[in-house]
Each structure stands twice: as structure tokens, then as C-alpha cells.
Design a protein around this motif. Structure first.
Motif, short mmCIF file in Angstrom:
data_model
loop_
_atom_site.label_atom_id
_atom_site.label_comp_id
_atom_site.label_asym_id
_atom_site.label_seq_id
_atom_site.Cartn_x
_atom_site.Cartn_y
_atom_site.Cartn_z
N ALA A 22 0.85 -1.19 0.00
CA ALA A 22 0.00 0.00 0.00
C ALA A 22 0.88 1.23 0.00
O ALA A 22 1.85 1.30 0.75
CB ALA A 22 -0.87 0.02 1.25
N VAL A 23 0.55 2.20 -0.86
CA VAL A 23 1.29 3.46 -0.87
C VAL A 23 0.35 4.57 -0.46
O VAL A 23 -0.76 4.69 -1.00
CB VAL A 23 1.85 3.78 -2.27
N THR A 24 0.77 5.38 0.51
CA THR A 24 -0.04 6.53 0.88
C THR A 24 0.83 7.77 0.99
O THR A 24 2.05 7.69 0.98
CB THR A 24 -0.84 6.27 2.18
N GLY A 25 0.19 8.95 1.07
CA GLY A 25 0.92 10.23 1.10
C GLY A 25 0.19 11.21 0.21
O GLY A 25 -0.72 10.82 -0.54
N THR A 26 0.56 12.50 0.26
CA THR A 26 -0.15 13.49 -0.55
C THR A 26 0.23 13.35 -2.02
O THR A 26 -0.64 13.29 -2.88
CB THR A 26 0.18 14.92 -0.06
N ASN A 27 1.52 13.30 -2.30
CA ASN A 27 1.97 13.21 -3.69
C ASN A 27 2.82 11.97 -3.90
O ASN A 27 3.55 11.55 -2.99
CB ASN A 27 2.82 14.44 -4.04
N GLY A 28 2.74 11.42 -5.08
CA GLY A 28 3.64 10.32 -5.44
C GLY A 28 3.04 8.93 -5.29
O GLY A 28 3.70 7.94 -5.63
N LYS A 29 1.78 8.82 -4.84
CA LYS A 29 1.20 7.49 -4.64
C LYS A 29 1.13 6.72 -5.96
O LYS A 29 1.57 5.57 -6.06
CB LYS A 29 -0.22 7.57 -4.06
N THR A 30 0.54 7.37 -6.96
CA THR A 30 0.33 6.68 -8.24
C THR A 30 1.67 6.27 -8.84
O THR A 30 1.87 5.10 -9.23
CB THR A 30 -0.42 7.59 -9.23
N THR A 31 2.61 7.22 -8.90
CA THR A 31 3.89 6.94 -9.52
C THR A 31 4.61 5.81 -8.78
O THR A 31 5.11 4.87 -9.39
CB THR A 31 4.76 8.22 -9.52
N THR A 32 4.63 5.91 -7.46
CA THR A 32 5.32 4.88 -6.68
C THR A 32 4.65 3.52 -6.86
O THR A 32 5.33 2.50 -6.97
CB THR A 32 5.36 5.29 -5.18
N ALA A 33 3.32 3.51 -6.89
CA ALA A 33 2.62 2.23 -7.06
C ALA A 33 2.98 1.59 -8.40
O ALA A 33 3.25 0.39 -8.48
CB ALA A 33 1.11 2.44 -6.94
N TYR A 34 3.02 2.40 -9.47
CA TYR A 34 3.43 1.86 -10.78
C TYR A 34 4.86 1.33 -10.71
O TYR A 34 5.20 0.33 -11.33
CB TYR A 34 3.35 2.94 -11.87
N MET A 35 5.70 2.02 -9.96
CA MET A 35 7.10 1.58 -9.86
C MET A 35 7.20 0.25 -9.10
O MET A 35 7.94 -0.64 -9.52
CB MET A 35 7.93 2.66 -9.16
N VAL A 36 6.46 0.13 -8.00
CA VAL A 36 6.50 -1.14 -7.24
C VAL A 36 6.00 -2.26 -8.15
O VAL A 36 6.60 -3.33 -8.24
CB VAL A 36 5.63 -1.06 -5.96
#
Ligand SMILES: CC(=O)N[C@H]1[C@@H](OP(=O)(O)OP(=O)(O)OC[C@H]2O[C@@H](n3ccc(=O)[nH]c3=O)[C@H](O)[C@@H]2O)O[C@H](CO)[C@@H](O)[C@@H]1O[C@H](C)C(=O)N[C@@H](C)C(=O)N[C@H](CCC(=O)O)C(=O)O
Ligand SMILES: Nc1ncnc2c1ncn2[C@@H]1O[C@H](COP(=O)(O)OP(=O)(O)OP(=O)(O)O)[C@@H](O)[C@H]1O
Length: 525
Positions: free
Chosen positions: A130-144
Motif C-alpha cells: 500500500a502506498v499513501t501520502g499526498t503526492n507520489g502514490k500513483t507513480t510509486t505504485a506503478y514503480m512497485v
């Protein structure tokens, strides 16, 4: 067509289900045999109800879901899960008919639990991130997801842009789906041979328990800056919503980016309470004093977008990302550390990622043209705008032209700050409409423009977004960079409840073709 949102499980006896979710069963005028009713799936939307369903009637912001229970029952639902208020509404609306009602204090929290039980606990067979936070969730999720894919796993992705599971992809309506849908997606993915799921957990979803009862293998925190105060009211409540992911019920292991104050606070608070590994990741800053047992990771940026990750327990990974911007090094570092925290070694990652971490993320720093450089990005708060502009400045030969607006019916406080940010960091600014929703778009634009005052940067207001994109692209020189900010992958603009097709990428390509025709014409003339 396969219904991803409505997977069915084994019929589950109501009595057993009620015991598992802590509900009492009210059978009204029905006899004890009503308790033997069985359900095979859960829905919280009466419009989706089918025979064999448990209809979850949860209190909403505008209306109690129990108001729709009769139509769910008419569509075949044979039991209802709700609270005492919902039970009273239902008994009133049902008249003489008897339908078993499972009554709990917090039906929202019970929906996922009930759906997971009926579907055989799909999350238990998947590694979950699970990725949470204000910015970067979508990008980080695609990266994982891309790292796991490279490692030979079969990951699924659930987030703002799309839901991609076991060979299918559908556009997403919410960042984090409602709990009944989420459990169904997980069951579908498991049935299709999926091994892992990576998802974004929004603060709204965390407050509402949409991902419960999933206990994530690894939870990751990106950052926290002002957004969504229309929903949370205060930054403290917004923080608490995010922090609730980092509790033993919701996460085994965690990776917390500690470049900001909120990250450092979260690390200190969650380290003692989580059972598994807790890692702190510093990209722009030094590591803080680490609580006992916490692994520290430092990302050292090298030339271009290469970076090295080094941990306090002696692990080391050298990798890179082709996505522009320092913040994408932070996102890639977080993604890599999340996967390593799940148990993969740096060597496994290095072998799997010979060219680095390079997912294609729709509408996130998406480059549409080289000269002039045209970039579509989802930055729709001050922090994200500033980061996007800072990321583009060094590689901008001419002017940095920025086009933005702000959405209606959302955090109004951020509008002047967004205006000030684009005027401070941009060389030429277009203020236009985003999704006004039910607000007067002129009032929104005025609030953003108010923030641009006091700077010398030229500001042009063009209400119609498509015309604004046209103007920005027509008037740019080949050496300029044009940042179209705020809508990213979105394809629908909502104006006074009316959905209008509008995709910045489509508009930009059209404007680029028009620009090419004009230039061709000028050359021939
Ligand atoms: C604040 C919030 O989370 N709202 C969501 C919530 O609305 P609500 O609880 O007020 O529901 P409601 O519309 O009053 O309806 C009450 C109940 O009746 C049911 N109903 C309603 C009508 C009907 O005909 N039949 C029926 O059964 C509904 O399914 C619901 O269970 O449940 C609705 C039904 O599932 C969602 O559509 C709605 O999301 C709205 C559209 C929304 O905009 N949500 C945003 C704020 C959101 O959740 N955003 C975050 C990401 C934010 C970000 O990071 O950018 C997200 O995770 O997407
Ligand atoms: N780590 C980061 N720090 C700051 N800004 C970032 C970071 N990552 C991305 N951004 C900026 O924020 C925008 C949104 O990125 P992304 O979609 O990955 O975040 P998100 O958390 O999913 O956003 P949302 O909650 O609005 O869906 C990007 O287009 C970029 O401008």
C-alpha cells in the motif's frame, strides 16, 4: 463479460457471518429459519444488487444507504448489513416483508470484513503493498508494480488511473475502491493467478476503512503537504488518517520517507507499534535518530537519474529511473525499498532491473513533444506544482510556460498558494479551468490569480481549457517548455454536474498539429 467488481464466493450462513463481523441478527417478523439464509457476495450499491447478495447499507454524506435497501431486495438481495438507524429505516420501508438484518455499530468497517470472509480472504494469498501520502502514490505504485513484474511476480495494480489485474485493465473511479469492490478485485486477481497487489490508499479510504481487513505486507509513506482539507478539516486530522495505515491491524512492515516533518513524526510513532520491519528512507535529507530496530536507507543521487541506496544494515543497490524530476528519484527509491522490505535482496533487484525503474505512468510528467517540450502532469497542489517546475527548470532552454487551474468543491485554501507558486517558478502563466464541479469557475480562477499578484510574471486568463492549451502551444518558441498541470490522465471535466470529455493529452496533440500547420504555412509563404 467477467464482472471484476462482483466476484462470488461460497454461500455463507448469516449466523456465522454475523458472529465474525460482530453483528446481531434481527429477523423482524421472520421465524428462526430466516437465520439460515445464505449470501454469496456483498454490495453497497443497490444499483448493483443481485440475487444472493448481502446489501451493505452504510450511512453516506448525503443519504443513508438503507434508503435504497428495498430496491436492493427487489433486485434479489436476501439480507442487509447496516446500523441501528439503517435497521429502523428498513423496517419502516419494508412494511410487512421480513428480511434478515445484520446490525453493527459501524457498518462501513464491517463491509470489507464480510466480503473478505465470503470470498475466502483473498488478500491472505497475495503479497500486498500500500502506498499513501499526498503526492507520489500513483507513480510509486506503478514503480512497485514494475519492479515486482521484473522479478517474475504477477502483480496487480489498484489506483487512481486504472485497475490492472490478472490480464485485465479498467479505468478507476476512485483512488481506493469501496471495500466490497476491493475484495472482489482481490478475489479476481487471485483466481487469475496473481501473486501480489499494489494499491494506493487515499486518506479518504483510510478514514472509511475501505481497505480493511487487508493487512498489507508493506505500507509505504511518500510525504504529507496541504490537500484535502475540505474532507479532513485540519492537517492534524489529515495526518492521523495517513498514520492509521501504519498500525498493526493494517500493516506488517513499513517504509517511511523521512525528508519531511510528518514523515519523521510517523516514523517515531509507528516504529514501536509495528510487528515487522520498519525502514526509514532519506533522499533529500540526513537520516534522523533511528528508533530501536529501524533500518535506515539513504538514497544518494548520482548523475542524471541514477542513484544508490545504502542501508544501515549493509545492503546496497545502485539503480536509476528515467522519469524526470528529483521527486521521481524519491518515488523510485521508496518503491525499491518497499520491495526489499518485503524480502527481496538488492542483488535480485539489480539483476531484474538492468535498465532501472522505468514504468510508463499515464499523465505523470508525460512528455508529448520535444520542441517545444510539452509535458502533461497531474500536479494539482502547491507542493506538486513547485516540484514539477523545479524538475523542468534545469533542462528548459527558453521559457517555462505553466498552465494550471484548481478544481471546484475541493480544498479552497490552496488556490492562492498555487497561483503564487506558478508565478514564482514559471516564466509565463496561463490560468484556466480544471474541474469546476458545482462552483462558479470564474471565482476559482480569481482565487488562483489573486495568488499571482506581486510577481512580474505575465499571467493570462483563458477560461476554456482547450483554448488555453491552444494558446500556450501556439505562442511558445521551440526552446520553451510547456507544463500542462493539474489533470494528468483525466479524460472527463465536470462542469455543474455535466461530464464533458476533456483530455489534456488529446488537446495538446491537436494544438501541436495546428501549430505545425501554421509553421508549415509560414515557411511556404
Ligand atoms: C467522501 C466519499 O468518500 N464519498 C464516497 C461515498 O459517498 P457517501 O458515503 O457520501 O455515499 P452517498 O452517495 O451518500 O450514498 C450512501 C450509500 O448509498 C448507496 N447508494 C446510493 C445511491 C443509490 O442509488 N443506491 C445506493 O445503494 C451508496 O453506494 C452508498 O453506500 O461513497 C460513494 C459510493 O461509493 C462514493 O461515490 C463517494 O465518493 C465520491 C464520489 C468522491 O468524490 N470521493 C472522493 C472524495 C474520494 O474518495 N477520493 C479519494 C482520493 C482523493 C485523492 O487522493 O485525490 C479516493 O480514494 O478516490
Ligand atoms: N514524491 C513526490 N513529491 C512531490 N511531488 C510529487 C511526488 N511524486 C509526484 N509528484 C507530483 O505530484 C503529481 C501527482 O503524482 P502522483 O499521481 O504519483 O501522486 P498521487 O499521490 O497519486 O496523487 P493523487 O492523490 O492526487 O492521485 C505528479 O504529477 C508530480 O507533479
Amino acid at each position: 463479460m467477467t464482472d471484476y467488481t462482483r466476484q462470488t464466493g461460497l454461500f455463507t450462513q448469516l449466523d456465522a457471518l454475523a458472529a465474525a463481523v460482530g453483528a446481531t441478527v434481527d429477523v423482524g417478523d421472520g421465524g428462526p429459519e430466516a437465520r439460515n439464509a445464505a449470501v454469496e457476495s456483498v454490495t453497497s450499491d443497490s444499483r448493483q444488487a443481485r440475487p444472493g447478495d448481502l446489501f451493505a447499507a452504510t450511512p453516506g454524506e448525503k443519504v443513508h444507504g438503507a434508503a435504497f435497501a428495498v430496491s436492493a431486495i427487489e433486485a434479489g438481495a436476501n439480507a442487509v448489513l447496516t446500523d441501528a438507524q439503517g435497521r429502523d429505516i428498513l423496517r419502516r420501508d419494508l412494511g410487512g416483508r421480513s428480511v434478515p438484518v445484520l446490525v453493527v455499530d459501524d457498518p462501513r468497517a464491517a463491509v470489507g470484513k464480510a466480503a473478505a470472509l465470503i470470498l475466502g480472504e483473498p488478500a491472505a494469498d497475495l503479497d500486498s503493498y500500500a502506498v499513501t501520502g499526498t503526492n507520489g502514490k500513483t507513480t510509486t505504485a506503478y514503480m512497485v508494480e514494475s519492479i515486482l513484474g521484473a522479478l517474475g511476480r504477477k502483480p496487480g495494480l489498484i489506483g487512481t488511473v486504472e485497475i490492472r489485474l490478472a490480464g485485465m485493465s479498467v479505468p478507476a473511479h476512485l483512488t481506493t475502491p469501496m471495500p466490497d469492490e476491493l475484495q472482489s478485485y482481490l478475489a479476481f486477481h487471485r483466481r487469475g493467478g496473481g501473486t501480489d497487489v499494489v494499491m494506493e490508499t487515499s486518506s479518504h479510504a483510510l478514514v472509511q476503512g475501505r481497505s480493511d481487513p487487508v493487512r498489507f505486507t508493506v505500507a509505504g509513506f511518500t510525504n504529507l503537504t496541504q490537500d484535502h482539507l475540505d474532507f479532513h478539516g485540519t492537517m492534524e486530522r489529515y495526518y492521523q488518517a495517513k498514520a492509521s495505515l501504519f498500525t498493526p491491524e493494517r500493516a506488517r512492515n513499513a517504509v517511511v520517507s523521512v525528508d519531511g516533518e510528518y514523515g519523521r513524526r510517523l516514523l517515531a510513532e509507528c516504529a514501536p507499534r509495528l510487528e515487522g520491519e520498519v525502514a526509514a528512507l532519506a533522499v533529500d535529507s540526513g537520516l534522523p535518530d533511528l528508533p530501536d530496530g529501524v533500518v535506515g536507507w539513504k538514497a544518494l543521487a548520482l548523475e542524471g537519474s541514477s542513484f544508490v541506496l545504502e542501508s544501515t544494515d549493509g545492503r546496497r543497490l545502485a539503480t536509476s529511473t528515467s522519469l524526470p524530476g528529483d521527486f521521481n528519484v524519491a518515488n523510485a527509491a521508496l518503491a525499491a525499498v518497499m520491495v526489499m522490505t518485503a524480502g527481496y535482496s538488492p542483488d535480485e533487484l539489480a539483476r531484474a532491473l538492468p535498465a532501472g525503474i522505468n514504468p510508463s505512468v499515464p499523465g505523470r510528467m508525460e512528455v508529448l513533444n520535444a520542441r517545444p517540450r510539452v509535458i502533461v502532469d497531474f500536479a494539482h497542489n502547491t507542493e506538486a506544482l513547485v516540484n514539477a517546475m523545479k524538475a523542468l527548470r534545469p533542462s528548459t532552454e527558453g521559457r517555462l510556460v505553466v498552465l494550471t487551474g484548481s478544481a471546484g468543491d475541493r480544498d479552497k485554501g490552496k488556490r492562492p498558494a498555487m497561483g503564487a507558486a506558478v508565478a514564482r517558478y514559471g516564466d509565463f502563466v496561463y490560468i484556466t479551468d480544471d474541474d469546476p464541479h458545482d462552483e462558479d469557475p470564474a471565482v476559482i480562477r480569481a482565487a488562483v490569480i489573486e495568488g499571482t499578484r506581486g510577481f512580474d510574471t505575465p499571467v493570462v486568463e483563458i477560461a476554456d481549457r482547450s483554448q488555453a492549451i491552444d494558446a500556450a502551444i501556439a505562442e511558445a518558441s521551440e526552446r520553451d517548455t510547456i507544463l500542462l498541470a493539474g489533470r494528468g490522465h483525466e479524460t472527463i471535466q465536470e462542469v455543474a454536474g455535466v461530464p464533458i470529455e476533456l483530455d489534456d493529452r488529446v488537446e495538446a496533440r491537436r494544438a501541436l498539429r495546428k501549430r505545425a500547420r501554421v509553421h508549415d504555412g509560414e515557411e511556404k509563404a
